[in-house]
Design a protein around this motif. Sequence first.
Motif, mmCIF file in Angstrom:
data_model
loop_
_atom_site.group_PDB
_atom_site.id
_atom_site.type_symbol
_atom_site.label_atom_id
_atom_site.label_comp_id
_atom_site.label_asym_id
_atom_site.label_seq_id
_atom_site.Cartn_x
_atom_site.Cartn_y
_atom_site.Cartn_z
ATOM 1 N N VAL A 144 0.882 -1.190 0.009
ATOM 2 C CA VAL A 144 -0.076 -0.180 -0.099
ATOM 3 C C VAL A 144 1.015 1.226 -0.032
ATOM 4 C CG1 VAL A 144 -1.935 -1.142 1.045
ATOM 5 C CG2 VAL A 144 -0.326 0.080 2.373
ATOM 6 N N ARG A 145 2.034 1.180 0.682
ATOM 7 C CA ARG A 145 2.861 2.321 0.403
ATOM 8 C C ARG A 145 3.392 2.646 -1.046
ATOM 9 N NH1 ARG A 145 5.783 0.077 5.013
ATOM 10 N NH2 ARG A 145 5.454 1.065 7.188
ATOM 11 N N ARG A 146 3.751 1.561 -1.809
ATOM 12 C CA ARG A 146 3.971 1.744 -3.124
ATOM 13 C C ARG A 146 2.895 2.216 -4.009
ATOM 14 N NH1 ARG A 146 5.900 -3.670 -2.594
ATOM 15 N NH2 ARG A 146 4.357 -4.400 -3.813
ATOM 16 N N TRP A 147 1.606 2.206 -3.489
ATOM 17 C CA TRP A 147 0.297 2.651 -4.047
ATOM 18 C C TRP A 147 0.286 3.981 -4.030
ATOM 19 C CZ3 TRP A 147 -2.846 -2.160 -2.950
ATOM 20 C CH2 TRP A 147 -2.288 -3.407 -3.529
ATOM 21 N N GLY A 148 1.019 4.549 -2.847
ATOM 22 C CA GLY A 148 0.864 6.188 -2.413
ATOM 23 C C GLY A 148 0.101 6.187 -1.188
ATOM 24 N N ALA A 149 -0.366 5.197 -0.185
ATOM 25 C CA ALA A 149 -0.922 5.429 0.786
ATOM 26 C C ALA A 149 0.125 5.664 2.004
ATOM 27 C CB ALA A 149 -1.384 3.985 1.385
ATOM 28 N N GLY A 150 -0.174 6.560 2.893
ATOM 29 C CA GLY A 150 0.808 6.946 3.934
ATOM 30 C C GLY A 150 0.578 5.985 5.193
ATOM 31 N N ILE A 151 1.165 5.633 5.923
ATOM 32 C CA ILE A 151 1.129 4.734 7.103
ATOM 33 C C ILE A 151 1.670 5.325 8.319
ATOM 34 C CG2 ILE A 151 1.808 2.689 8.103
ATOM 35 C CD1 ILE A 151 0.257 2.023 5.590
ATOM 36 N N VAL A 152 0.724 5.666 9.132
ATOM 37 C CA VAL A 152 1.002 6.173 10.531
ATOM 38 C C VAL A 152 1.542 4.963 11.422
ATOM 39 C CG1 VAL A 152 0.169 7.567 12.448
ATOM 40 C CG2 VAL A 152 -0.631 7.928 10.218
ATOM 41 N N GLU A 153 2.677 5.044 11.787
ATOM 42 C CA GLU A 153 3.267 3.924 12.269
ATOM 43 C C GLU A 153 2.622 3.651 13.841
ATOM 44 O OE1 GLU A 153 5.203 1.673 11.099
ATOM 45 O OE2 GLU A 153 5.444 2.711 9.167
ATOM 46 N N PRO A 154 2.530 2.367 14.133
ATOM 47 C CA PRO A 154 2.011 2.292 15.742
ATOM 48 C C PRO A 154 3.056 2.467 16.813
ATOM 49 C CG PRO A 154 2.190 0.108 14.543
ATOM 50 C CD PRO A 154 2.492 1.186 13.835
ATOM 51 N N ARG A 155 2.738 2.748 18.038
ATOM 52 C CA ARG A 155 3.395 2.662 18.974
ATOM 53 C C ARG A 155 3.670 1.503 19.524
ATOM 54 N NH1 ARG A 155 0.775 4.603 23.315
ATOM 55 N NH2 ARG A 155 -1.339 4.570 22.331
#
Length: 384
Positions: free
Chosen positions: A146-157
């Motif tokens: 999904v990152r390659r497709w342009g989605a952003g990921i808000v990393e977990p704690r």
Amino acid sequence: MTVLQTLSGKQIVVAVTGSIAAVEVVRLIHALRRRGAAVQAVMSPAATGIVTPDALTYASGRETITRLSGMVEHVMYCGDEGTADLLLVAPCTANTLSKIACGIDDTPVTTFASTALGSGIPLLIVPAMHHSMYRHPAILANLDAVRRWGAGIVEPRIEEGKAKIAGNDEIVLRCERAVLGSPLKGKKVLITSGPCREPVDDVRILTTRSSGQMGRALALQAFRLGADVTVVHRDTFPCMNNIHVETAADMSSAVLSYLSENNGADIYISAAAISDLAPVMMNGKIPSGKAVRLELEPLPKLLDRVMQDYAPLTIAFKLGRRPEKKAKAMFDHGVAMVLMNAPETMGRETGEYVRLDKLGTERLQGSKDEIAARVWEEILRVHL
């Protein structure tokens, strides 16, 4: 205190899945709305077993979508002509993440996500699950997809064996960054912030009333606008590289090391109250009950060294009440902009500054968030 309306005029679809972290979504929606966003909630069937749709309807002021109807809501909001500026999947379970990565549409949330990916509307995913699930090879591969497709990921704690949902402050910042156009994308911004603490003995220090609020506001606004931000200070700000220091010597070392290792910076903002003088430190604890004389030694000017060796676009701060006279010398050394403030501004949530550059003078007052936003407007308008 006035909250900066960074999301005014923006519409955010908050898509909620069946993680226990869904209990945090009411606060998240409130936080987005305080920034000016219009929020539409969408829920998977599993999410409705954790939080009632009525709670999200109350928080957002709009009827929560729990099933797709003949109104084709996913296209209305996230299609080619959709009205949404951002689809935020928060929290996102391992199950929903994997379905999004495989193009499976069997809940309102996954259908919204497929539609957003197809239309190019920004998609931000906020995972929340047990840490062992987050480490699963398929989950890691799906995150990469999904990152390659342009989605952003808000990393977990990562805490207590869980990949917990990120804090609301971080999620809101990432939303702001996703919808504000990223005019600073690709720019390296280095900011010094807050007070320095010079040791007098093993117990005491000399410092200033600076709280670092102005530096924080400038750093957060730079992140919102897409910059790669590094802050040299004593605090920890979300979403950026924090370099922790105590003394003026520590700050100088950290700044010069960063500039050397990163081939300089595009923009340097000297917002810290860097010590001009440092006491000659006494060993142990100075006995109480009698007068003590402190010997203060002048410290080299970090700003001079940065300008001489690296010459980035530089914004400097100066205490004083006669701005034009003091700023001229700084302009002669290559500083692009100077912000002058009186000592009583230090430590307050609001401020009064005089902004000067070679094109003119502007008086700024309000919350430090508002002043920081105005400073960045001027940097983008005139200096970049």
